[in-house]
Design an enzyme around this catalytic site. Structure first.
Site, PDB file in Angstrom:
ATOM      1  N   GLY A  14     -17.726  -8.119   2.106  1.00  0.00           N
ATOM      2  CA  GLY A  14     -16.547  -8.938   1.794  1.00  0.00           C
ATOM      3  C   GLY A  14     -16.961 -10.400   1.670  1.00  0.00           C
ATOM      4  O   GLY A  14     -17.770 -10.878   2.451  1.00  0.00           O
ATOM      5  N   GLU A 106     -22.107  -6.933   9.287  1.00  0.00           N
ATOM      6  CA  GLU A 106     -22.880  -5.844   9.909  1.00  0.00           C
ATOM      7  C   GLU A 106     -23.415  -4.835   8.885  1.00  0.00           C
ATOM      8  O   GLU A 106     -24.502  -4.279   9.078  1.00  0.00           O
ATOM      9  CB  GLU A 106     -22.054  -5.124  10.982  1.00  0.00           C
ATOM     10  CG  GLU A 106     -20.720  -4.612  10.482  1.00  0.00           C
ATOM     11  CD  GLU A 106     -20.195  -3.415  11.268  1.00  0.00           C
ATOM     12  OE1 GLU A 106     -18.990  -3.144  11.131  1.00  0.00           O
ATOM     13  OE2 GLU A 106     -20.959  -2.759  11.991  1.00  0.00           O
ATOM     14  N   ILE A 129     -15.462 -13.277   8.161  1.00  0.00           N
ATOM     15  CA  ILE A 129     -14.285 -13.909   8.771  1.00  0.00           C
ATOM     16  C   ILE A 129     -13.969 -13.233  10.104  1.00  0.00           C
ATOM     17  O   ILE A 129     -13.278 -13.797  10.933  1.00  0.00           O
ATOM     18  CB  ILE A 129     -13.041 -13.847   7.844  1.00  0.00           C
ATOM     19  CG1 ILE A 129     -12.609 -12.404   7.566  1.00  0.00           C
ATOM     20  CG2 ILE A 129     -13.258 -14.635   6.568  1.00  0.00           C
ATOM     21  CD1 ILE A 129     -11.190 -12.283   7.031  1.00  0.00           C
ATOM     22  N   ASP A 130     -14.476 -12.004  10.316  1.00  0.00           N
ATOM     23  CA  ASP A 130     -14.101 -11.232  11.507  1.00  0.00           C
ATOM     24  C   ASP A 130     -14.771 -11.739  12.801  1.00  0.00           C
ATOM     25  O   ASP A 130     -14.317 -11.406  13.891  1.00  0.00           O
ATOM     26  CB  ASP A 130     -14.475  -9.751  11.319  1.00  0.00           C
ATOM     27  CG  ASP A 130     -13.833  -9.145  10.087  1.00  0.00           C
ATOM     28  OD1 ASP A 130     -12.807  -9.683   9.619  1.00  0.00           O
ATOM     29  OD2 ASP A 130     -14.367  -8.135   9.572  1.00  0.00           O
ATOM     30  N   ARG A 165      14.958 -14.797  14.459  1.00  0.00           N
ATOM     31  CA  ARG A 165      14.286 -13.515  14.182  1.00  0.00           C
ATOM     32  C   ARG A 165      12.974 -13.378  14.946  1.00  0.00           C
ATOM     33  O   ARG A 165      12.386 -14.356  15.391  1.00  0.00           O
ATOM     34  CB  ARG A 165      13.922 -13.458  12.687  1.00  0.00           C
ATOM     35  CG  ARG A 165      15.068 -13.151  11.786  1.00  0.00           C
ATOM     36  CD  ARG A 165      14.618 -13.279  10.342  1.00  0.00           C
ATOM     37  NE  ARG A 165      15.680 -12.865   9.438  1.00  0.00           N
ATOM     38  CZ  ARG A 165      15.751 -13.223   8.163  1.00  0.00           C
ATOM     39  NH1 ARG A 165      14.834 -14.008   7.636  1.00  0.00           N
ATOM     40  NH2 ARG A 165      16.740 -12.790   7.405  1.00  0.00           N
ATOM     41  N   ARG A 174     -10.754  -6.465  11.236  1.00  0.00           N
ATOM     42  CA  ARG A 174     -11.266  -5.100  11.410  1.00  0.00           C
ATOM     43  C   ARG A 174     -11.090  -4.632  12.859  1.00  0.00           C
ATOM     44  O   ARG A 174      -9.991  -4.674  13.342  1.00  0.00           O
ATOM     45  CB  ARG A 174     -12.726  -5.045  10.970  1.00  0.00           C
ATOM     46  CG  ARG A 174     -12.963  -3.805  10.148  1.00  0.00           C
ATOM     47  CD  ARG A 174     -14.246  -3.803   9.410  1.00  0.00           C
ATOM     48  NE  ARG A 174     -14.015  -3.394   8.033  1.00  0.00           N
ATOM     49  CZ  ARG A 174     -14.821  -3.610   7.037  1.00  0.00           C
ATOM     50  NH1 ARG A 174     -15.935  -4.280   7.242  1.00  0.00           N
ATOM     51  NH2 ARG A 174     -14.546  -3.183   5.842  1.00  0.00           N
ATOM     52  N   GLU A 225      -5.092  -6.222  12.408  1.00  0.00           N
ATOM     53  CA  GLU A 225      -4.983  -5.011  11.574  1.00  0.00           C
ATOM     54  C   GLU A 225      -5.577  -3.773  12.254  1.00  0.00           C
ATOM     55  O   GLU A 225      -5.164  -2.648  11.966  1.00  0.00           O
ATOM     56  CB  GLU A 225      -5.679  -5.232  10.226  1.00  0.00           C
ATOM     57  CG  GLU A 225      -7.173  -5.523  10.358  1.00  0.00           C
ATOM     58  CD  GLU A 225      -7.906  -5.704   9.043  1.00  0.00           C
ATOM     59  OE1 GLU A 225      -7.283  -5.609   7.967  1.00  0.00           O
ATOM     60  OE2 GLU A 225      -9.136  -5.931   9.095  1.00  0.00           O
ATOM     61  N   HIS A 275      -5.819 -10.895   2.165  1.00  0.00           N
ATOM     62  CA  HIS A 275      -7.000 -11.592   1.640  1.00  0.00           C
ATOM     63  C   HIS A 275      -6.824 -13.099   1.509  1.00  0.00           C
ATOM     64  O   HIS A 275      -7.805 -13.796   1.234  1.00  0.00           O
ATOM     65  CB  HIS A 275      -7.406 -10.970   0.300  1.00  0.00           C
ATOM     66  CG  HIS A 275      -7.904  -9.564   0.467  1.00  0.00           C
ATOM     67  ND1 HIS A 275      -7.055  -8.496   0.566  1.00  0.00           N
ATOM     68  CD2 HIS A 275      -9.156  -9.077   0.600  1.00  0.00           C
ATOM     69  CE1 HIS A 275      -7.761  -7.399   0.735  1.00  0.00           C
ATOM     70  NE2 HIS A 275      -9.034  -7.715   0.759  1.00  0.00           N
ATOM     71  N   ARG A 278      -9.253 -14.891   3.396  1.00  0.00           N
ATOM     72  CA  ARG A 278     -10.658 -14.941   2.951  1.00  0.00           C
ATOM     73  C   ARG A 278     -10.871 -15.898   1.788  1.00  0.00           C
ATOM     74  O   ARG A 278     -12.003 -16.160   1.393  1.00  0.00           O
ATOM     75  CB  ARG A 278     -11.100 -13.540   2.507  1.00  0.00           C
ATOM     76  CG  ARG A 278     -11.452 -12.653   3.641  1.00  0.00           C
ATOM     77  CD  ARG A 278     -12.554 -11.670   3.380  1.00  0.00           C
ATOM     78  NE  ARG A 278     -12.743 -11.147   2.082  1.00  0.00           N
ATOM     79  CZ  ARG A 278     -12.708  -9.842   1.768  1.00  0.00           C
ATOM     80  NH1 ARG A 278     -12.417  -8.967   2.698  1.00  0.00           N
ATOM     81  NH2 ARG A 278     -12.971  -9.435   0.561  1.00  0.00           N
TER      82      ARG A 278
HETATM   83  O1  F6P Z   1     -14.727  -7.765   6.980  1.00  0.00           O
HETATM   84  C1  F6P Z   1     -13.896  -8.683   6.366  1.00  0.00           C
HETATM   85  C2  F6P Z   1     -12.589  -8.047   5.993  1.00  0.00           C
HETATM   86  O2  F6P Z   1     -11.773  -9.040   5.389  1.00  0.00           O
HETATM   87  C3  F6P Z   1     -11.833  -7.361   7.131  1.00  0.00           C
HETATM   88  O3  F6P Z   1     -11.177  -8.261   7.971  1.00  0.00           O
HETATM   89  C4  F6P Z   1     -10.943  -6.441   6.358  1.00  0.00           C
HETATM   90  O4  F6P Z   1     -10.584  -5.298   7.113  1.00  0.00           O
HETATM   91  C5  F6P Z   1     -11.790  -6.025   5.188  1.00  0.00           C
HETATM   92  O5  F6P Z   1     -12.787  -7.026   5.041  1.00  0.00           O
HETATM   93  C6  F6P Z   1     -11.045  -5.884   3.906  1.00  0.00           C
HETATM   94  O6  F6P Z   1     -11.907  -5.412   2.942  1.00  0.00           O
HETATM   95  P1  F6P Z   1     -11.633  -5.391   1.376  1.00  0.00           P
HETATM   96  O7  F6P Z   1     -11.966  -6.741   0.847  1.00  0.00           O
HETATM   97  O8  F6P Z   1     -12.560  -4.342   0.863  1.00  0.00           O
HETATM   98  O9  F6P Z   1     -10.197  -5.069   1.167  1.00  0.00           O
END
Ligand code: F6P
Length: 345
Positions: A14, A106, A129-130, A165, A174, A225, A275, A278
């Site tokens: 990613g 990883e 980002i994780d 609310r 992740r 998530e 996203h 990101r």
């Molecule tokens: O590992 C980074 C990440 O943004 C995670 O937080 C997320 O679960 C995953 O990648 C999403 O992946 P993709 O870009 O394949 O949707």
């Protein structure tokens, strides 16, 4: 080791803010030392398909604040592709690379570690980002994601308060709760739910009711998530596994929001940041960290530190064995989570 004349650089997995800062730093440091730099396009896929781009001091000019990666990325795993590893080895030789810098999380760095054992000269740079890579205090990209999520929480506060609310915010990360806990603390969340601690829905509702009883008619719930209910599994968007065996997470926010509304009667809305976390320009912290990693990667190559990963420990940039970094997921620091719990309800 013989004199280093040419190095490659690739970005895999990613994307994340700061990758371009690493590319720029590595190319600038290499060129200063008379070393040629070659960009490998789209992660390991580019080394399998021999897709490259020449990089020099001029071509990396202006990319420091740009999000994403100018090299492109993919989740291609050479070990899962027929003949993939041999093609990587052949092309490494064919392109006359003395060494390679692999920027990844990883998965990409797991491949890097294996390829090093097969004799390729590669060093790793930790990105995600994780923030879930072991042996480094932080990965770049994380700070930017946390800042984006924090701003979103700030914005949700005002609308939550106006409408009385509950706002559930689903963040990425992740199987680790780093983004959730950092953004949750920074944004003043009333409940933070993470993969490391199964969700007790009755307790969550109790906290929200207590808050209402003391006159606070709105609440912000941050959920990672990868969080799951006590009697349940992670919620996934897609069953299909990627080349590294990952499912696509997502959906826990809506499930949680529905349960909260049903059990408390409080009107609830759900926001999934996805996203957005990101994308866009890296924070100053990520730019500096990524620049330090890019410079360090070239130094590591010059010192023959293959099979190692640049790492941040305290305020020092150092190097650690890739094996150790990818061996175990770095989950949340529970002391930090305990601090966040003081502000629940
Ligand atoms: O590992 C980074 C990440 O943004 C995670 O937080 C997320 O679960 C995953 O990648 C999403 O992946 P993709 O870009 O394949 O949707």
């Amino acid at each position: 080791m013989a004199k280093v004349k040419k190095i490659g650089i690739l970005t895999g997995g990613g994307d994340c803010p700061g990758l371009n800062s690493v590319i720029r730093a590595a190319v600038r440091n290499a060129n200063k030392k008379g070393i040629e730099a070659l960009g490998i396009k789209n992660g390991w896929k580019g080394l399998i398909d021999k897709e490259t781009v020449t990089l020099d001091t001029n071509s990396v000019s202006g990319i420091l604040p740009k999000g994403g990666t100018i090299l492109g990325t993919s989740r291609t795993n050479p070990y899962k592709k027929e003949g993939g590893v041999n093609r990587v080895k052949e092309n490494f030789k064919g392109l006359k690379l003395d060494a390679l810098i692999a920027c990844g999380g990883e998965d990409t760095l797991g491949v890097t570690s294996k390829l090093c054992k097969e004799g390729l000269n590669i060093v790793g740079v930790p990105k995600t980002i994780d923030n879930d890579l072991s042996c480094t205090d932080y990965t770049f990209g994380f700070d930017t994601a946390v800042n984006i999520a924090t701003e979103a929480i700030d914005r949700l506060h005002t609308t939550a308060e106006s409408h009385h609310r509950i706002m559930v915010v689903e963040v990425m990360g992740r199987h680790a709760g780093w983004i959730a806990v950092h953004a949750g603390i920074a944004g003043g969340a009333d409940v933070i739910l993470i993969p490391e601690v199964p969700i007790d829905i009755n307790n969550v509702c109790e906290l929200l009711k207590n808050r209402r009883n003391r006159g606070k008619c709105f609440s912000i719930v941050v959920v990672a998530e990868g969080a799951k209910f006590k009697k349940g599994d992670v919620v996934i968007q897609k069953e299909r596994l990627d080349a590294f065996g990952h499912v696509r997470l997502g959906g826990i926010g809506q499930m949680l929001g529905d349960k909260i509304e049903e059990k408390t009667g409080f009107e609830t809305r759900v926001t999934v940041l996805g996203h957005i976390q990101r994308g866009g320009t890296p924070t100053a912290f990520d730019r500096v960290l990524a620049t330090r990693f890019g410079v360090k990667a070239v130094e590591m190559i010059l010192n023959g530190k293959f099979g190692m990963m640049a790492s941040l420990q305290g305020n020092a940039i150092t190097e650690v064995p890739l094996d150790k970094a990818v061996g175990k997921l770095k989950t949340i620091d529970m002391e930090l989570y305990k601090i966040s719990e003081i502000f629940f309800g």
